[in-house]
Design an enzyme around this catalytic site. Structure first.
Site, PDB file in Angstrom:
ATOM      1  N   SER A  94       0.847  -1.183   0.000  1.00  0.00           N
ATOM      2  CA  SER A  94       0.000   0.000   0.000  1.00  0.00           C
ATOM      3  C   SER A  94       0.890   1.243   0.000  1.00  0.00           C
ATOM      4  CB  SER A  94      -0.829  -0.001   1.285  1.00  0.00           C
ATOM      5  OG  SER A  94      -1.326   1.284   1.553  1.00  0.00           O
ATOM      6  N   SER A  95       0.343   2.350  -0.502  1.00  0.00           N
ATOM      7  CA  SER A  95       1.150   3.570  -0.513  1.00  0.00           C
ATOM      8  C   SER A  95       1.327   4.140   0.894  1.00  0.00           C
ATOM      9  CB  SER A  95       0.532   4.622  -1.436  1.00  0.00           C
ATOM     10  OG  SER A  95      -0.777   4.922  -1.020  1.00  0.00           O
ATOM     11  N   CYS A  96       0.555   3.650   1.877  1.00  0.00           N
ATOM     12  CA  CYS A  96       0.700   4.206   3.230  1.00  0.00           C
ATOM     13  C   CYS A  96       1.913   3.640   3.964  1.00  0.00           C
ATOM     14  CB  CYS A  96      -0.569   4.049   4.043  1.00  0.00           C
ATOM     15  SG  CYS A  96      -0.911   2.366   4.449  1.00  0.00           S
ATOM     16  N   TYR A 123      -1.661  -0.630  10.280  1.00  0.00           N
ATOM     17  CA  TYR A 123      -1.838  -1.262   8.967  1.00  0.00           C
ATOM     18  C   TYR A 123      -0.540  -1.171   8.164  1.00  0.00           C
ATOM     19  CZ  TYR A 123      -3.524  -1.746   4.135  1.00  0.00           C
ATOM     20  OH  TYR A 123      -3.695  -2.132   2.831  1.00  0.00           O
ATOM     21  N   LYS A 127       1.944  -4.110   6.602  1.00  0.00           N
ATOM     22  CA  LYS A 127       2.311  -4.205   5.179  1.00  0.00           C
ATOM     23  C   LYS A 127       3.840  -4.162   5.003  1.00  0.00           C
ATOM     24  CE  LYS A 127      -1.547  -4.750   2.992  1.00  0.00           C
ATOM     25  NZ  LYS A 127      -1.761  -5.980   2.209  1.00  0.00           N
ATOM     26  N   HIS A 166     -13.242   3.864   1.955  1.00  0.00           N
ATOM     27  CA  HIS A 166     -12.362   4.957   1.570  1.00  0.00           C
ATOM     28  C   HIS A 166     -13.204   6.095   0.991  1.00  0.00           C
ATOM     29  CE1 HIS A 166      -9.042   1.965   1.786  1.00  0.00           C
ATOM     30  NE2 HIS A 166      -8.399   3.023   2.223  1.00  0.00           N
TER      31      HIS A 166
HETATM   32  P1  GDP Z   1      -6.566   7.660   3.492  1.00  0.00           P
HETATM   33  O1  GDP Z   1      -6.197   7.880   2.060  1.00  0.00           O
HETATM   34  O2  GDP Z   1      -5.858   6.518   4.141  1.00  0.00           O
HETATM   35  O3  GDP Z   1      -6.449   8.933   4.308  1.00  0.00           O
HETATM   36  O4  GDP Z   1      -8.113   7.184   3.569  1.00  0.00           O
HETATM   37  P2  GDP Z   1      -9.537   7.746   3.085  1.00  0.00           P
HETATM   38  O5  GDP Z   1      -9.787   7.384   1.672  1.00  0.00           O
HETATM   39  O6  GDP Z   1     -10.513   7.218   4.094  1.00  0.00           O
HETATM   40  O7  GDP Z   1      -9.499   9.320   3.255  1.00  0.00           O
HETATM   41  C1  GDP Z   1      -8.877  10.167   2.333  1.00  0.00           C
HETATM   42  C2  GDP Z   1      -9.245  11.615   2.620  1.00  0.00           C
HETATM   43  O8  GDP Z   1     -10.617  11.840   2.239  1.00  0.00           O
HETATM   44  C3  GDP Z   1      -9.143  12.029   4.096  1.00  0.00           C
HETATM   45  O9  GDP Z   1      -8.620  13.356   4.132  1.00  0.00           O
HETATM   46  C4  GDP Z   1     -10.608  12.021   4.547  1.00  0.00           C
HETATM   47  O10 GDP Z   1     -10.862  12.872   5.653  1.00  0.00           O
HETATM   48  C5  GDP Z   1     -11.282  12.534   3.270  1.00  0.00           C
HETATM   49  N1  GDP Z   1     -12.734  12.263   3.206  1.00  0.00           N
HETATM   50  C6  GDP Z   1     -13.684  13.182   2.885  1.00  0.00           C
HETATM   51  N2  GDP Z   1     -14.909  12.661   2.962  1.00  0.00           N
HETATM   52  C7  GDP Z   1     -14.752  11.358   3.308  1.00  0.00           C
HETATM   53  C8  GDP Z   1     -15.667  10.298   3.538  1.00  0.00           C
HETATM   54  O11 GDP Z   1     -16.893  10.432   3.449  1.00  0.00           O
HETATM   55  N3  GDP Z   1     -15.139   9.076   3.856  1.00  0.00           N
HETATM   56  C9  GDP Z   1     -13.782   8.873   3.943  1.00  0.00           C
HETATM   57  N4  GDP Z   1     -13.325   7.643   4.244  1.00  0.00           N
HETATM   58  N5  GDP Z   1     -12.886   9.884   3.774  1.00  0.00           N
HETATM   59  C10 GDP Z   1     -13.361  11.102   3.459  1.00  0.00           C
END
Ligand code: GDP
Length: 294
Positions: A94-96, A123, A127, A166
């Protein structure tokens, strides 16, 4: 989502001797079950797509599940592959795994050069353990286990649960439901300023099959599109595809996570692979798939 896309891609290419198992059929966290499966079925090539994955909320609220499940799945599959003479294994990271303040775009050699983003550290550590297992088995036992690092993925088969998903599937669902209800606005988490890169899952599957055939080094390799956008721009793009024309309300009480997360894809590019599906096209296909399930 990833396993199904890889199966689709392999079938399209004419591969016939394929096997997969659902979590109900084989519990990858049970060492003896996994060893029995590998001993019986003797797979030659393994795509290790199975993992516990989730968005920013799921990762921060269930850190124990994320580290335990992923470590168990990885150790069981990688060790069983070694015991049963698997010819080649592809491990999906994963990129994280890259540091919180990683220079952008993130090159493969930045792995373990600084500390991690806290919202998904357990997580990421699991990984990174998977990567180090592949590299250690290669160096000690001469195996051919490769590790690929995909950027944020989306597509058919995605998780649309608003708590654990996500951002991309969450926003498709939020905008769709707001459109049906006639709401004036939709809540988007965080400030809208973090930037993310999104890869359509069928492109990822294509890259995995490509690398299974063409890549045999222990060094990790990134899979991405090489372009990112802000969460605000993503939200506006999804709203347009879904047909929601109300307002976006940013909820600053929710976490932003890491601010920048763009992969450097020059290593993959040099091998001759590039993503094909545009973000708008990918969102359109994912929304169609979501509608088909309603
Ligand atoms: P990340 O890439 O590991 O940070 O995972 P996410 O895909 O859950 O979140 C990516 C970004 O999208 C973060 O800055 C969240 O706060 C933002 N975000 C905005 N709206 C949403 C939502 O409804 N769900 C999620 N999961 N993230 C959101």
């Amino acid at each position: 989502m990833v396993g199904s896309a890889i199966m689709r891609r392999l079938r399209e290419s004419g591969y016939k001797d394929l096997m997969s198992r659902t979590p109900q059929e084989l519990d990858l966290m049970r060492q003896s079950d996994v060893e029995a499966f590998f001993g019986r079925e003797r797979p030659e090539y393994v795509f290790m797509a199975a993992a516990k994955v989730g968005g920013i909320w799921a990762n921060s609220s269930s850190p124990a599940d994320f580290i335990y499940d992923n470590l168990m799945i990885e150790t069981n599959i990688i060790h069983s592959s070694h015991l049963n003479g698997v010819k080649k294994l592809l491990f999906l990271g994963s990129s994280c795994i890259y540091p919180k303040h990683c220079p952008q775009p993130m090159r493969e050699e930045y792995l373990l050069s600084d500390y991690l983003e806290s919202t998904n550290e357990p997580y990421a550590v699991a990984k990174i353990a998977g990567i180090k297992m592949c590299q250690s088995y290669n160096s000690q036992y001469g195996t051919d286990y490769i590790s690929v690092m995909p950027t944020n993925l989306y597509g058919p088969g995605d998780n649309f649960d608003l708590k654990t998903s996500h951002v991309l599937p969450a926003l498709i669902r939020k905008f769709h439901e707001a459109k049906i209800r006639g709401d004036q606005s939709v809540e988007v988490w965080g400030s809208g300023t973090p930037r993310r890169e999104f890869l359509y899952v069928d492109d990822l599957a294509d890259a995995c099959v490509f690398l299974m055939k063409r890549y045999d080094r222990s060094d990790i390799i990134n899979i991405g599109v090489g372009k990112d956008l802000t969460i605000r721009a993503l939200a506006e793009t999804i709203a347009k595809v879904v047909g929601f024309d109300g307002d976006l309300r940013f909820d600053a009480t929710k976490p932003d996570g890491t601010l920048l997360k763009l992969l450097d894809v020059s290593r993959l590019d040099a091998l001759g692979w590039r993503a094909r599906t545009s973000l708008v096209e990918g969102i359109r296909r994912t929304y169609e798939w979501y509608l088909g399930r309603q």
